[in-house]
Design a protein around this motif. Structure first.
Motif, PDB file in Angstrom:
ATOM      1  N   TRP A  57      -7.060  -2.200   6.440  1.00  0.00           N
ATOM      2  CA  TRP A  57      -6.856  -1.874   7.536  1.00  0.00           C
ATOM      3  C   TRP A  57      -5.110  -0.886   7.397  1.00  0.00           C
ATOM      4  CZ3 TRP A  57      -9.301  -2.223  11.506  1.00  0.00           C
ATOM      5  CH2 TRP A  57      -9.122  -1.858  12.830  1.00  0.00           C
ATOM      6  N   ALA A  58      -4.157  -1.184   6.517  1.00  0.00           N
ATOM      7  CA  ALA A  58      -3.074  -0.924   6.899  1.00  0.00           C
ATOM      8  C   ALA A  58      -3.025   0.834   6.718  1.00  0.00           C
ATOM      9  CB  ALA A  58      -1.795  -1.112   5.806  1.00  0.00           C
ATOM     10  N   ALA A  59      -3.993   0.753   5.821  1.00  0.00           N
ATOM     11  CA  ALA A  59      -4.375   2.590   5.269  1.00  0.00           C
ATOM     12  C   ALA A  59      -5.099   3.553   5.973  1.00  0.00           C
ATOM     13  CB  ALA A  59      -5.119   2.591   3.809  1.00  0.00           C
ATOM     14  N   PHE A  60      -5.928   2.478   6.886  1.00  0.00           N
ATOM     15  CA  PHE A  60      -6.492   2.738   7.849  1.00  0.00           C
ATOM     16  C   PHE A  60      -5.991   3.284   9.123  1.00  0.00           C
ATOM     17  CE2 PHE A  60      -8.125   1.521  12.324  1.00  0.00           C
ATOM     18  CZ  PHE A  60      -9.817   2.831  12.479  1.00  0.00           C
ATOM     19  N   LEU A  61      -5.090   2.093   9.594  1.00  0.00           N
ATOM     20  CA  LEU A  61      -3.601   2.295  11.227  1.00  0.00           C
ATOM     21  C   LEU A  61      -3.197   3.591  10.527  1.00  0.00           C
ATOM     22  CD1 LEU A  61      -2.883  -1.590  11.672  1.00  0.00           C
ATOM     23  CD2 LEU A  61      -4.623  -0.089  12.800  1.00  0.00           C
ATOM     24  N   ALA A  62      -2.754   3.453   8.995  1.00  0.00           N
ATOM     25  CA  ALA A  62      -1.813   4.719   8.997  1.00  0.00           C
ATOM     26  C   ALA A  62      -2.250   6.691   9.140  1.00  0.00           C
ATOM     27  CB  ALA A  62      -1.602   4.881   7.350  1.00  0.00           C
ATOM     28  N   THR A  63      -3.731   6.443   8.836  1.00  0.00           N
ATOM     29  CA  THR A  63      -4.763   7.949   9.117  1.00  0.00           C
ATOM     30  C   THR A  63      -5.657   8.339   9.967  1.00  0.00           C
ATOM     31  OG1 THR A  63      -5.921   7.316   7.709  1.00  0.00           O
ATOM     32  CG2 THR A  63      -3.916   8.348   6.074  1.00  0.00           C
ATOM     33  N   GLY A  64      -6.075   6.531   9.975  1.00  0.00           N
ATOM     34  CA  GLY A  64      -7.617   6.895  10.838  1.00  0.00           C
ATOM     35  C   GLY A  64      -8.654   6.801   9.727  1.00  0.00           C
ATOM     36  N   ASP A  65      -9.968   7.019  10.310  1.00  0.00           N
ATOM     37  CA  ASP A  65     -11.326   6.852   9.555  1.00  0.00           C
ATOM     38  C   ASP A  65     -12.142   8.045  10.054  1.00  0.00           C
ATOM     39  OD1 ASP A  65     -13.379   6.997   7.849  1.00  0.00           O
ATOM     40  OD2 ASP A  65     -12.661   5.983   6.494  1.00  0.00           O
TER      41      ASP A  65
ATOM     42  N   VAL B 220       0.966  -1.518   0.013  1.00  0.00           N
ATOM     43  CA  VAL B 220       0.198   0.029   0.009  1.00  0.00           C
ATOM     44  C   VAL B 220       0.648   1.144  -0.428  1.00  0.00           C
ATOM     45  CG1 VAL B 220      -2.099   1.070   1.123  1.00  0.00           C
ATOM     46  CG2 VAL B 220      -1.658  -1.410   1.318  1.00  0.00           C
ATOM     47  N   ARG B 221       0.676   2.393  -1.282  1.00  0.00           N
ATOM     48  CA  ARG B 221       1.252   3.254  -0.840  1.00  0.00           C
ATOM     49  C   ARG B 221       0.055   4.553  -0.652  1.00  0.00           C
ATOM     50  NH1 ARG B 221       5.655   4.866  -6.115  1.00  0.00           N
ATOM     51  NH2 ARG B 221       4.123   4.656  -6.959  1.00  0.00           N
ATOM     52  N   ASP B 222       0.658   5.824  -0.291  1.00  0.00           N
ATOM     53  CA  ASP B 222      -0.690   6.706  -0.299  1.00  0.00           C
ATOM     54  C   ASP B 222      -1.822   6.738  -0.078  1.00  0.00           C
ATOM     55  OD1 ASP B 222       1.790   8.281  -1.240  1.00  0.00           O
ATOM     56  OD2 ASP B 222       1.508   7.831  -3.205  1.00  0.00           O
ATOM     57  N   GLY B 223      -1.665   5.089   0.806  1.00  0.00           N
ATOM     58  CA  GLY B 223      -3.268   5.393   1.183  1.00  0.00           C
ATOM     59  C   GLY B 223      -4.011   4.098  -0.767  1.00  0.00           C
ATOM     60  N   ARG B 224      -3.388   3.799  -1.201  1.00  0.00           N
ATOM     61  CA  ARG B 224      -3.990   2.979  -2.063  1.00  0.00           C
ATOM     62  C   ARG B 224      -2.735   1.570  -2.481  1.00  0.00           C
ATOM     63  NH1 ARG B 224      -3.721   7.575  -4.342  1.00  0.00           N
ATOM     64  NH2 ARG B 224      -1.591   7.022  -5.687  1.00  0.00           N
ATOM     65  N   THR B 225      -3.807   0.059  -2.395  1.00  0.00           N
ATOM     66  CA  THR B 225      -2.781  -0.816  -2.911  1.00  0.00           C
ATOM     67  C   THR B 225      -2.447  -0.604  -4.217  1.00  0.00           C
ATOM     68  OG1 THR B 225      -4.258  -2.299  -1.757  1.00  0.00           O
ATOM     69  CG2 THR B 225      -3.707  -3.032  -3.072  1.00  0.00           C
ATOM     70  N   VAL B 226      -1.456  -1.056  -4.210  1.00  0.00           N
ATOM     71  CA  VAL B 226      -0.380  -1.054  -5.779  1.00  0.00           C
ATOM     72  C   VAL B 226       0.305  -1.726  -6.383  1.00  0.00           C
ATOM     73  CG1 VAL B 226       0.352   1.827  -5.026  1.00  0.00           C
ATOM     74  CG2 VAL B 226       1.595  -0.046  -4.148  1.00  0.00           C
ATOM     75  N   TRP B 227       0.105  -2.706  -5.363  1.00  0.00           N
ATOM     76  CA  TRP B 227       0.878  -4.124  -6.253  1.00  0.00           C
ATOM     77  C   TRP B 227       0.554  -5.520  -5.018  1.00  0.00           C
ATOM     78  CZ3 TRP B 227       4.299  -7.801  -3.462  1.00  0.00           C
ATOM     79  CH2 TRP B 227       4.393  -8.891  -4.172  1.00  0.00           C
ATOM     80  N   THR B 228       0.082  -6.388  -5.351  1.00  0.00           N
ATOM     81  CA  THR B 228       0.114  -7.655  -5.073  1.00  0.00           C
ATOM     82  C   THR B 228       0.496  -8.684  -5.855  1.00  0.00           C
ATOM     83  OG1 THR B 228      -2.582  -8.247  -5.797  1.00  0.00           O
ATOM     84  CG2 THR B 228      -2.679  -7.249  -3.993  1.00  0.00           C
TER      85      THR B 228
END
Length: 478
Positions: free
Chosen positions: A239-247, A37-45
């Motif tokens: 979940w990782a994006a949420f942990l990084a910024t909250g919601d 995840v980068r910048d809140g987006r999934t960029v690779w799987t």
């Protein structure tokens, strides 16, 4: 124009896949899924499997073990933010009747309660949950092994208590509360208490031979808040994006940030591991990561976030032991950070500036130790030590004209500007420490006073040394 490409470069993707392939081969796991995840987006799987023509997708469920604890912590902090409990409250106030009633909620969250690491036998992760129908069955006769608040001691039963706390205060099973309050608002529709197809099967791999053994898949009952959840790489990226910024739909950004601060401030700046409120913290490759690892029989999982790089990684494997999903996730973060380093935001000047605050910036001295004070956005101040050692800290502005320390030695301490009768700044006071514009000036502001002769070359100092029983060249008191 977006200067950060949404898709990773081919060379970066190739390096990520190589790391995943090495992890699957050397870790001898039936399958391994990774995501970034980068910048809140999934960029690779990516994924690797023992079957060449059957790679799991990011929608395949794996059991995530103790990653479940980070979800439970969010539920508890929601209760705190709503005013339904205080983290300092004893458990007994909200969940009466347990042998752990005197322990504080925050101690359970941060694993500083002193509770036993595990339940009384048998091995709870491999036995049906109905064998422990009540909380007393997971605590045993002597559940507390260390004085509360004295040390970090990881406790699975502690999170069973927190799950029961959530259920009691919400009046519904904790898993139902989780689905309603967290998973649905975040769009995590593939995160569940029990497996839902498609999901991986869990295996143990023989340590000395390339053969496998299926692991049992048990519902752990009252111990479920310690490690029950199943999830997918796609959901864990959310979940990782949420942990990084909250919601704000789930947890305010300030509370999400509170989760990832060490529960007890490390004394060593080079500390390598710590624990916040439901989140682990580690240092790898010179960067600070927060998140959590998880393991259950047949499964390993990790979610880690690098705030400095704005990159997170997820790793999921269906093997009991023998590989390190945390190390692989940390390497995925490192690869992205090194191949495509974060492009900083452009410098921009502050808006309207309070001239009185601007006048406070520049050099200050604690005694003879030099510091500099900088003005940041939202009237925040940043104190930076200029010498070899010193206590640096950031301060947030308060409505009453003072500032509160955010980190380091001065966390929670109050900074005040003390002014003369004419309104000019005399000195700064930080928890009784006095900082002046020049070393030890003005003398009236310095506790203990200042020699009236001021700074000079040292004439007469031998006599001063003799007054305290020491003279130049001597190695003992007279």
């Amino acid at each position: 124009m977006d200067v950060v490409p949404q898709a990773l470069l081919p060379t970066t993707r190739r390096a990520l896949l190589h790391r995943l392939a090495v992890g699957q081969a050397e870790g001898r796991t039936p399958s391994l899924v990774g995501a970034v995840v980068r910048d809140g987006r999934t960029v690779w799987t990516g994924a690797r499997s023992m079957f060449d023509d059957h790679q799991p997708t990011d929608d395949v469920q794996y059991r995530i073990g103790s990653l479940t604890k980070s979800f439970v912590a969010v539920l508890v902090l929601r209760l705190r933010d709503e005013g339904l409990l205080d983290l300092a409250d004893p458990l007994e106030r909200h969940l009466p009747g347990t042998p752990a009633g005197a322990l504080a909620v925050h101690q359970l969250l941060a694993h500083t309660s002193g509770l036993a690491a595990e339940t009384p036998g048998p091995w709870w992760e491999r036995t049906p949950g109905e064998l422990r129908p009540d909380l007393v069955d997971v605590l045993g006769e002597q559940p507390v092994r260390h004085p509360a608040g004295r040390r970090f001691h990881y406790s699975n039963p502690g999170y069973a208590l927190l799950g029961a706390l959530v259920a009691r205060l919400r009046g519904a099973p904790w898993g139902e509360v989780l689905r309603r309050e967290v998973l649905e608002p975040l769009g995590m529709t593939r995160t569940t208490l029990l497996p839902q197809a498609p999901h991986a099967g869990g295996f143990a791999v023989h340590p000395w031979a390339d053969v496998m053994l299926p692991e049992p898949l048990e519902d752990t009952g009252v111990m479920a808040p310690a490690g029950q959840l199943w999830s997918t790489a796609a959901d864990l990226c959310r979940w990782a994006a949420f942990l990084a910024t909250g919601d704000d739909k789930v947890l305010a950004p300030a509370t999400a940030a509170e989760m990832r601060r060490p529960a007890t401030e490390p004394s060593d700046r080079e500390w390598t591991a710590g624990y916040g409120l439901g989140l682990q913290l580690i240092r790898r490759d010179g960067r600070l990561l927060y998140g959590h690892g998880g393991s259950m029989p047949g499964f390993l999982a990790s979610v880690w976030v690098s705030e400095a790089d704005d990159v997170a990684a997820v790793t999921l494997a269906n093997v009991t032991s023998g590989m390190n999903t945390t190390a692989i996730a940390a390497d995925l973060i490192r690869i992205v950070a090194e191949h495509e380093p974060r492009i900083p935001e452009p410098w921009r000047p502050l808006g309207d500036v309070d001239q009185e605050l601007l006048a406070l910036t520049g050099p200050w001295y604690w005694g003879a130790a030099p510091f500099t004070l900088r003005l940041r956005a939202d009237r925040a101040l940043e104190l930076t030590a200029l010498g070899a050692v010193g206590r640096s800290s950031r301060f947030s502005a308060e409505p009453d004209g003072t500032w509160t320390g955010l980190d380091g030695y001065y966390t929670g301490e109050r900074l005040r500007v003390v002014r003369n009768a004419d309104g000019a700044a005399s000195h700064l006071d930080i928890g009784s420490f006095v900082l002046t514009r020049q070393p030890y000036e003005p003398p009236t502001a310095v506790p203990g006073g200042v020699d009236p002769r001021g700074w000079h070359a040292g004439h007469g100092y031998p006599e001063r040394f003799r007054q305290v029983g020491w003279a130049p060249g001597s190695h003992h008191r007279e």
